[in-house]
Scaffold this motif. Structure first.
Motif, short mmCIF file in Angstrom:
data_model
loop_
_atom_site.label_atom_id
_atom_site.label_comp_id
_atom_site.label_asym_id
_atom_site.label_seq_id
_atom_site.Cartn_x
_atom_site.Cartn_y
_atom_site.Cartn_z
N UNK A 1 53.24 39.24 38.40
CA UNK A 1 52.65 40.53 38.08
C UNK A 1 51.18 40.65 38.37
N UNK A 2 50.57 39.61 38.97
CA UNK A 2 49.13 39.62 39.21
C UNK A 2 48.65 40.79 40.08
N UNK A 3 49.34 41.16 41.15
CA UNK A 3 48.88 42.32 41.93
C UNK A 3 48.86 43.61 41.10
N UNK A 4 49.90 43.81 40.30
CA UNK A 4 49.93 44.99 39.43
C UNK A 4 48.82 44.91 38.38
N UNK A 5 48.58 43.72 37.85
CA UNK A 5 47.53 43.53 36.86
C UNK A 5 46.18 43.94 37.44
N UNK A 6 45.89 43.46 38.62
CA UNK A 6 44.61 43.79 39.26
C UNK A 6 44.48 45.30 39.47
N UNK A 7 45.54 45.94 39.94
CA UNK A 7 45.52 47.39 40.17
C UNK A 7 45.25 48.14 38.87
N UNK A 8 45.93 47.73 37.80
CA UNK A 8 45.75 48.41 36.51
C UNK A 8 44.32 48.23 35.99
N UNK A 9 43.78 47.02 36.13
CA UNK A 9 42.42 46.78 35.66
C UNK A 9 41.42 47.59 36.47
N UNK A 10 41.59 47.62 37.78
CA UNK A 10 40.70 48.43 38.62
C UNK A 10 40.79 49.91 38.25
N UNK A 11 41.99 50.39 37.96
CA UNK A 11 42.18 51.79 37.57
C UNK A 11 41.47 52.11 36.26
N UNK A 12 41.31 51.12 35.40
CA UNK A 12 40.59 51.31 34.13
C UNK A 12 39.08 51.09 34.29
N UNK A 13 38.65 50.74 35.50
CA UNK A 13 37.24 50.55 35.73
C UNK A 13 36.73 49.15 35.44
#
Length: 97
Positions: free
Chosen positions: A69-81
């Motif tokens: 799930x690391x790629x999704x994790x990174x995307x979600x964190x970036x989306x939260x700033x």
């Protein structure tokens, strides 16, 4: 894992604010006896469709753990700033608490 310990971990997880992250070790330190590995285990065992922000938990080196799930994790964190430095680590300013 004892149900009370799992409940502590999940309660802390739910409290991580949007745009911030914490580590497996920091969560463990806030419980009555969990280890970082137990925290990771509790996150792995979350049921499908849960709403807990699992993606806000990172390693002590401020990197994302290696998991599917690391790629999704990174995307979600970036989306939260949540900011990452040039070495792929979350900046220290994003750490909670």
């Amino acid at each position: 894992m004892k149900p009370a310990l799992r409940e502590q971990i999940l309660t802390i997880l739910a409290a991580i604010p949007e745009g911030r992250v914490t580590t497996y070790g920091r969560i463990a330190a806030m419980t009555d006896g969990a280890t970082p590995r137990l925290v990771a285990r509790a996150l792995r065992e979350l049921p499908e469709g849960h709403a807990l922000p699992w993606f806000r938990v990172i390693t002590a080196s401020r990197r994302l753990a290696e998991h599917p799930g690391a790629p999704e994790q990174r995307q979600r964190l970036l989306a939260e700033g949540v900011p990452f430095d040039t070495r792929g680590r979350v900046t220290a300013e994003a750490l909670w608490p």
